[in-house]
Motif scaffolding. Sequence first.
Motif, short mmCIF file in Angstrom:
data_model
loop_
_atom_site.label_atom_id
_atom_site.label_comp_id
_atom_site.label_asym_id
_atom_site.label_seq_id
_atom_site.Cartn_x
_atom_site.Cartn_y
_atom_site.Cartn_z
N LYS A 109 -28.92 -49.07 93.99
CA LYS A 109 -30.29 -49.26 93.16
C LYS A 109 -30.94 -47.77 92.69
O LYS A 109 -31.07 -47.22 91.74
N GLU A 112 -27.96 -45.58 91.43
CA GLU A 112 -28.49 -45.86 90.32
C GLU A 112 -29.57 -44.92 89.32
O GLU A 112 -29.46 -44.61 88.32
N PHE A 113 -30.61 -45.73 90.11
CA PHE A 113 -31.75 -44.72 89.32
C PHE A 113 -31.93 -42.98 89.30
O PHE A 113 -32.07 -42.80 88.52
N LYS A 115 -29.45 -40.99 89.45
CA LYS A 115 -28.48 -40.92 88.23
C LYS A 115 -28.90 -40.42 87.08
O LYS A 115 -28.88 -40.05 85.87
N SER A 116 -29.90 -41.87 87.26
CA SER A 116 -30.10 -41.97 85.71
C SER A 116 -31.07 -40.78 85.42
O SER A 116 -31.65 -40.41 84.15
N LEU A 117 -32.12 -40.60 86.31
CA LEU A 117 -33.15 -39.46 86.21
C LEU A 117 -31.97 -37.35 85.83
O LEU A 117 -33.51 -37.06 85.10
N GLN A 119 -29.27 -37.90 84.71
CA GLN A 119 -28.63 -38.17 83.29
C GLN A 119 -29.86 -37.65 81.86
O GLN A 119 -29.53 -37.66 80.58
N LEU A 120 -30.41 -37.77 82.89
CA LEU A 120 -32.99 -37.97 81.42
C LEU A 120 -32.20 -35.86 81.13
O LEU A 120 -33.19 -35.27 80.74
N LYS A 152 -37.71 -39.83 73.98
CA LYS A 152 -37.67 -39.30 75.53
C LYS A 152 -37.43 -37.42 75.74
O LYS A 152 -36.30 -37.81 74.72
#
Length: 552
Positions: A109, A112-113, A115-117, A119-120, A152
């Motif tokens: 997890k 994945e977190f 990776k999300s940062l 992508q932002l 965002k």
Amino acid sequence: MKGKKRDIVLYIVGLLVILLVNWVVGKSFMRFDLTEDKRFSLASSTKSIVSTLDSPLRVQVYLHGDFPAGFKNLERSIEETLEEMSAYAGKNLKYEFIDPYKKETDKKKRGEFFKSLVQLGLQPTSVVSNEGGSNKNTLVFPGAVLVYKGRKIAVPFLKGNREDDLYQSMETVEFELVSGIKVLKQERKKRVAFVEGHGELADAEVFQAMNALSLQYEVGRMNLSLPDKIENLEALIIAQPKQAYTEQEKYKLDQYLMNGGKVLFFMDAIETRKDSVGLQGLPYDLNLRDLLFRYGVRVNMNMIQDLNASPVPIRDGQKYKLLPWSFYPLLNEFNKEHPIVKNMNALLTRHINTLDTIKAKGVKKTPLVYTSKYTKVKSQPIVYSAEELRINLDKNYYNSGQLPVSYLLEGNFTSLYAGRPLPDSLSFEATKVFLSKGNGKGKVLVFSDGDILANAFDQKAGKPYPLGFDQYTREVYSNKQFLLNAINYMLDEEVVRQSFNKNIVKRPLDKFKVEEEKTKWQIINVVVPVLLVVLFGIVRWWIRKRKYASFG
């Protein structure tokens, strides 16, 4: 009884005075910054922006956790700036510091977190720390995510991971935050376009430049030969054209500037070609020199050699070794007073030429970037080979001194077509609204290199390298930051100018003095407080003894 009434009256009056003072203080808003470098002071434009927030703004800072002192200082600087901002924004600004490693404890997890940062728009950096005699690599996210009205935006803070870079990052915290807030508050993003149609850098080559700009602006392409309305754009970028502009296209550019437009020219004067001798430099015929000449800059048909240069591989027997290639200057001399290049690290360039200024009434010409002082100007005809990597490395040969390679032009421009016939084939509407003089809002930036905006491409990974990435040294230079600073300044000069006024003063300890005086200061810090307590006890005992002895 009278004395009692007087005490009651005095008590009530005193209470009323206290209440009145509290009410006045509550209505007043005063903050004092007593630091020498004014690190707790915000620019007036920043105060105005945050105080007019009409909805809650949430700031999530991911630079939190266990890492070296330099990053801790940056974290503290971010917190101090946000604390000041919240004092003016009130309940409409909330911020929190999040440790990415504690946010998600599960390894999958957490990945994945992370990776999300990314992508932002938050790019991590690897920090090496020593734990128990062994080195430990930790990913750090030196940035924040701003959330406002459901929108965002990622705000990066880090300019590099060396000590000097971290101090520069501290100085630009306010600017990065306020830039992000401004973007979120805009009902419409300002529009920036890359000009095409003359062999300019392709989409793949400016992918990273366009991607970086797209976080704050609406970015697209503009073909000047088409009837698209250029006046709807806030800025135009001309990135390394290779073919000539027509007079009609120049007229369109000229009138765009006269009406307050902003144009950035990143252009080469010399085209490099391989032949039987080696490399040959031939002048580009872009039909733009007269346009820039009228605005105040002359583009010279030459090429600069600089001892401060990035290396290229050269065969040495059976091996390759990296040698500095003087035609690829690394530029780290800047106009330290101007916000576009303040706190800037080195720029990676290729085949640059000299620029001169020409008298242009009403136009202010500001040099931004210089070569090192060890330069040589190669004039026409330009022929060179790989042998130049091995010869002429003596600094006495490079005796042309510092040379400006980028200028910012501001003021009341005069049209190239003032007092001369307008180009043929112009529409009646175009000629009817001709302006011979600018409105004072236009700006021009000229940089004598187009490669500064080009990103290399990783063929194996199938993706572009970061803008300013050197494939041989693996270093990332500040090309992207220069572009962002230039666009931000040209489109919002006052905010950028004020936000970059902060200077965090470094106060390093004198290591030799620390070693010499270590014992003295240890004694002062440990023994002196104890002696003061003992002395206070003795004095107090003596005073009490005298006081009670008098009764005897």
